[in-house]
Design a protein around this motif. Structure first.
Motif, PDB file in Angstrom:
ATOM      1  N   GLY A  81       0.800  -1.210   0.000  1.00 47.68           N
ATOM      2  CA  GLY A  81       0.000   0.000   0.000  1.00 47.68           C
ATOM      3  C   GLY A  81       0.835   1.263   0.000  1.00 47.68           C
ATOM      4  N   PHE A  82       0.366   2.274   0.737  1.00 46.64           N
ATOM      5  CA  PHE A  82       1.009   3.577   0.726  1.00 46.64           C
ATOM      6  C   PHE A  82       2.488   3.505   1.097  1.00 46.64           C
ATOM      7  CE2 PHE A  82      -3.270   5.852   1.743  1.00 46.64           C
ATOM      8  CZ  PHE A  82      -3.624   5.780   0.409  1.00 46.64           C
ATOM      9  N   GLY A  83       2.804   2.736   2.146  1.00 43.27           N
ATOM     10  CA  GLY A  83       4.192   2.666   2.596  1.00 43.27           C
ATOM     11  C   GLY A  83       5.101   2.072   1.534  1.00 43.27           C
ATOM     12  N   THR A  84       4.644   0.985   0.905  1.00 35.54           N
ATOM     13  CA  THR A  84       5.430   0.352  -0.155  1.00 35.54           C
ATOM     14  C   THR A  84       5.608   1.308  -1.329  1.00 35.54           C
ATOM     15  OG1 THR A  84       4.615  -1.837   0.477  1.00 35.54           O
ATOM     16  CG2 THR A  84       5.528  -1.614  -1.734  1.00 35.54           C
ATOM     17  N   PHE A  85       4.536   2.000  -1.712  1.00 34.27           N
ATOM     18  CA  PHE A  85       4.609   2.956  -2.820  1.00 34.27           C
ATOM     19  C   PHE A  85       5.581   4.086  -2.493  1.00 34.27           C
ATOM     20  CE2 PHE A  85       1.395   0.545  -4.536  1.00 34.27           C
ATOM     21  CZ  PHE A  85       0.800   1.082  -5.669  1.00 34.27           C
ATOM     22  N   ASP A  86       5.476   4.599  -1.286  1.00 35.05           N
ATOM     23  CA  ASP A  86       6.326   5.707  -0.860  1.00 35.05           C
ATOM     24  C   ASP A  86       7.798   5.341  -0.993  1.00 35.05           C
ATOM     25  OD1 ASP A  86       7.226   8.094   0.420  1.00 35.05           O
ATOM     26  OD2 ASP A  86       7.201   7.086   2.358  1.00 35.05           O
ATOM     27  N   GLU A  87       8.156   4.193  -0.456  1.00 41.09           N
ATOM     28  CA  GLU A  87       9.562   3.780  -0.441  1.00 41.09           C
ATOM     29  C   GLU A  87      10.045   3.396  -1.833  1.00 41.09           C
ATOM     30  OE1 GLU A  87       8.544   0.945   2.426  1.00 41.09           O
ATOM     31  OE2 GLU A  87       9.140   2.153   4.151  1.00 41.09           O
ATOM     32  N   LEU A  88       9.189   2.699  -2.603  1.00 43.62           N
ATOM     33  CA  LEU A  88       9.573   2.285  -3.948  1.00 43.62           C
ATOM     34  C   LEU A  88       9.776   3.490  -4.861  1.00 43.62           C
ATOM     35  CD1 LEU A  88       9.953   0.262  -6.271  1.00 43.62           C
ATOM     36  CD2 LEU A  88       7.448   0.249  -6.527  1.00 43.62           C
ATOM     37  N   PHE A  89       8.829   4.420  -4.858  1.00 53.22           N
ATOM     38  CA  PHE A  89       8.923   5.543  -5.782  1.00 53.22           C
ATOM     39  C   PHE A  89      10.033   6.513  -5.397  1.00 53.22           C
ATOM     40  CE2 PHE A  89       4.931   3.931  -7.285  1.00 53.22           C
ATOM     41  CZ  PHE A  89       4.961   4.232  -8.639  1.00 53.22           C
ATOM     42  N   GLU A  90      10.379   6.565  -4.136  1.00 44.73           N
ATOM     43  CA  GLU A  90      11.534   7.386  -3.768  1.00 44.73           C
ATOM     44  C   GLU A  90      12.802   6.804  -4.387  1.00 44.73           C
ATOM     45  OE1 GLU A  90      13.646   9.637  -0.048  1.00 44.73           O
ATOM     46  OE2 GLU A  90      12.217   8.047   0.418  1.00 44.73           O
ATOM     47  N   LEU A  91      12.953   5.473  -4.318  1.00 43.32           N
ATOM     48  CA  LEU A  91      14.127   4.846  -4.913  1.00 43.32           C
ATOM     49  C   LEU A  91      14.144   5.045  -6.429  1.00 43.32           C
ATOM     50  CD1 LEU A  91      16.627   3.074  -4.914  1.00 43.32           C
ATOM     51  CD2 LEU A  91      15.145   1.065  -4.849  1.00 43.32           C
ATOM     52  N   LEU A  92      13.003   4.858  -7.086  1.00 42.98           N
ATOM     53  CA  LEU A  92      12.941   5.073  -8.529  1.00 42.98           C
ATOM     54  C   LEU A  92      13.336   6.505  -8.889  1.00 42.98           C
ATOM     55  CD1 LEU A  92       9.627   3.165  -9.389  1.00 42.98           C
ATOM     56  CD2 LEU A  92      11.941   2.500 -10.056  1.00 42.98           C
ATOM     57  N   ILE A 149      17.171   7.029  -8.575  1.00 41.91           N
ATOM     58  CA  ILE A 149      17.900   6.463  -9.705  1.00 41.91           C
ATOM     59  C   ILE A 149      17.632   7.275 -10.973  1.00 41.91           C
ATOM     60  CG2 ILE A 149      18.185   4.432 -11.174  1.00 41.91           C
ATOM     61  CD1 ILE A 149      17.493   2.703  -8.766  1.00 41.91           C
ATOM     62  N   GLN A 150      16.369   7.625 -11.203  1.00 39.69           N
ATOM     63  CA  GLN A 150      15.994   8.382 -12.399  1.00 39.69           C
ATOM     64  C   GLN A 150      16.744   9.713 -12.488  1.00 39.69           C
ATOM     65  OE1 GLN A 150      12.445  10.717 -12.297  1.00 39.69           O
ATOM     66  NE2 GLN A 150      11.686   9.853 -14.234  1.00 39.69           N
ATOM     67  N   THR A 151      16.934  10.346 -11.336  1.00 45.33           N
ATOM     68  CA  THR A 151      17.578  11.658 -11.322  1.00 45.33           C
ATOM     69  C   THR A 151      19.095  11.571 -11.162  1.00 45.33           C
ATOM     70  OG1 THR A 151      17.149  11.820  -8.928  1.00 45.33           O
ATOM     71  CG2 THR A 151      15.541  12.828 -10.414  1.00 45.33           C
ATOM     72  N   SER A 209      12.817   0.752 -17.728  1.00 42.20           N
ATOM     73  CA  SER A 209      13.853  -0.279 -17.553  1.00 42.20           C
ATOM     74  C   SER A 209      14.486  -0.220 -16.174  1.00 42.20           C
ATOM     75  CB  SER A 209      14.940  -0.115 -18.623  1.00 42.20           C
ATOM     76  OG  SER A 209      15.645   1.111 -18.437  1.00 42.20           O
ATOM     77  N   LEU A 210      14.010   0.673 -15.309  1.00 40.96           N
ATOM     78  CA  LEU A 210      14.576   0.782 -13.963  1.00 40.96           C
ATOM     79  C   LEU A 210      14.155  -0.383 -13.077  1.00 40.96           C
ATOM     80  CD1 LEU A 210      14.104   4.604 -13.211  1.00 40.96           C
ATOM     81  CD2 LEU A 210      16.153   3.423 -14.042  1.00 40.96           C
ATOM     82  N   PHE A 211      13.136  -1.126 -13.480  1.00 41.41           N
ATOM     83  CA  PHE A 211      12.649  -2.233 -12.655  1.00 41.41           C
ATOM     84  C   PHE A 211      12.351  -3.431 -13.537  1.00 41.41           C
ATOM     85  CE2 PHE A 211       9.137   0.633 -13.694  1.00 41.41           C
ATOM     86  CZ  PHE A 211       8.252  -0.219 -14.332  1.00 41.41           C
ATOM     87  N   SER A 212      12.263  -4.599 -12.887  1.00 35.23           N
ATOM     88  CA  SER A 212      11.947  -5.858 -13.578  1.00 35.23           C
ATOM     89  C   SER A 212      10.801  -6.551 -12.852  1.00 35.23           C
ATOM     90  CB  SER A 212      13.170  -6.789 -13.590  1.00 35.23           C
ATOM     91  OG  SER A 212      14.283  -6.183 -14.215  1.00 35.23           O
ATOM     92  N   TYR A 213       9.864  -7.066 -13.611  1.00 35.97           N
ATOM     93  CA  TYR A 213       8.783  -7.846 -13.022  1.00 35.97           C
ATOM     94  C   TYR A 213       9.264  -9.269 -12.740  1.00 35.97           C
ATOM     95  CZ  TYR A 213       5.551  -4.147 -14.468  1.00 35.97           C
ATOM     96  OH  TYR A 213       4.910  -2.940 -14.625  1.00 35.97           O
TER      97      TYR A 213
END
Length: 292
Positions: free
Chosen positions: A213-224, A227-229, A266-270
């Motif tokens: 949920g929110f916590g997972t999204f928060d932490e995942l998108f911060e990492l993305l 890396i993106q920046t 390409s920053l992540f893999s399923y």
């Protein structure tokens, strides 16, 4: 002639000694007033609003020292929901759910995702067997948020093979405790979310994000974003449960809207299995270290 004179290692008493001396000092109106307390023993002082920068430093430093002393060079971070039960519990919830309605649909979806408890546990077993390096430093040490569900599965997997694992817990309004599979000496508690998230990533050399949920999204998108920046070098990011992620996040639409670029996909893999995830990590690092 050899000079056998020994030079003392220190001449000042340690802080602990001074603290003990202060605690057993004389009691007068002056010494019992809060103003007389040693600063590092004065909780009212340390918890003042204007001491927040100092508390930030302490919360950054304490885990860093503990992990350094444990000779942990890198971690394999697990993110995921605290609400996805292990398969047996999920089956019991499904059996107890009404025949139809929203509660039934939720129970069915949780049961579908409960398989990732076992996947996270198996992946944690696999990465925990990675050998120490020549300097005796440990790599890919399992690190979770310390809670139940997917987080518990990660710590449990490490415990299955007799390996240590880390938990970065957070103080929340409702009562909680680290799951029982965390190594006690590596169970850390945070007040500040920002410092906790920083410690998740400082040593992270791979990350698995399971449905959450929110916590997972928060932490995942911060990492993305980091890396993106270009703030950090790319690390393997494994998104477990392609059906879930594609249902809740339309990544291609972000490209179509022009708010991210095609290469950002390409920053992540399923991934679906532990073997598949570990293979992704090995491929990522193959050109740098063929032993992985």
């Amino acid at each position: 002639m050899t000079d056998t004179t020994k030079v003392p290692a220190r001449v000042f008493p340690r802080a602990k000694q001074d603290a003990e001396t202060a605690a057993h000092g004389v009691h007068t109106p002056q010494t019992t007033h809060p103003a007389y307390r040693l600063a590092f023993q004065d909780m009212d002082f340390l918890l003042r609003e204007d001491l927040r920068p100092v508390r930030f430093q302490l919360e950054l430093l304490k885990p860093e020292l503990i992990l350094d002393e444990a000779r942990i060079a890198s971690t394999f971070v697990f993110y995921g929901s605290a609400r996805i039960p292990e398969p047996d519990s999920a089956r019991a919830l499904l059996d107890a759910a009404p025949a139809d309605g929203p509660a039934r649909k939720i129970a069915e979806r949780l049961f579908e995702k409960s398989k990732y408890y076992d996947v996270a546990r198996e992946l944690a077993r696999m990465v925990s067997n990675f050998p120490v390096d020549e300097a005796g430093m440990r790599h890919f040490v399992v690190c979770s948020g310390g809670g139940p569900s997917i987080m518990e599965a990660a710590n449990r997997g490490a415990a299955d093979v007799g390996a240590d694992s880390i938990a970065l817990n957070i103080v929340l309004p409702h009562e909680q405790a680290p799951n029982p599979y965390v190594t006690p000496g590596l169970s850390l508690q945070f007040h500040y979310f920002a410092l906790r998230k920083m410690h998740f990533l400082l040593r992270a050399r791979a990350l698995a994000a399971f449905p959450g949920g929110f916590g997972t999204f928060d932490e995942l998108f911060e990492l993305l974003t980091l890396i993106q920046t270009g703030k950090i070098k790319p690390v393997p990011i494994l998104l477990y449960g392609r059906e879930f992620w594609e249902r809740v996040v339309n990544f291609p639409a972000l490209v179509e809207e022009g708010v991210i670029s095609e290469k950002d996909l390409s920053l992540f893999s399923y991934c679906e299995t532990a073997e598949e995830g570990w293979a992704c990590v090995r491929r990522h690092y193959a050109e740098h270290d063929p032993t992985i």
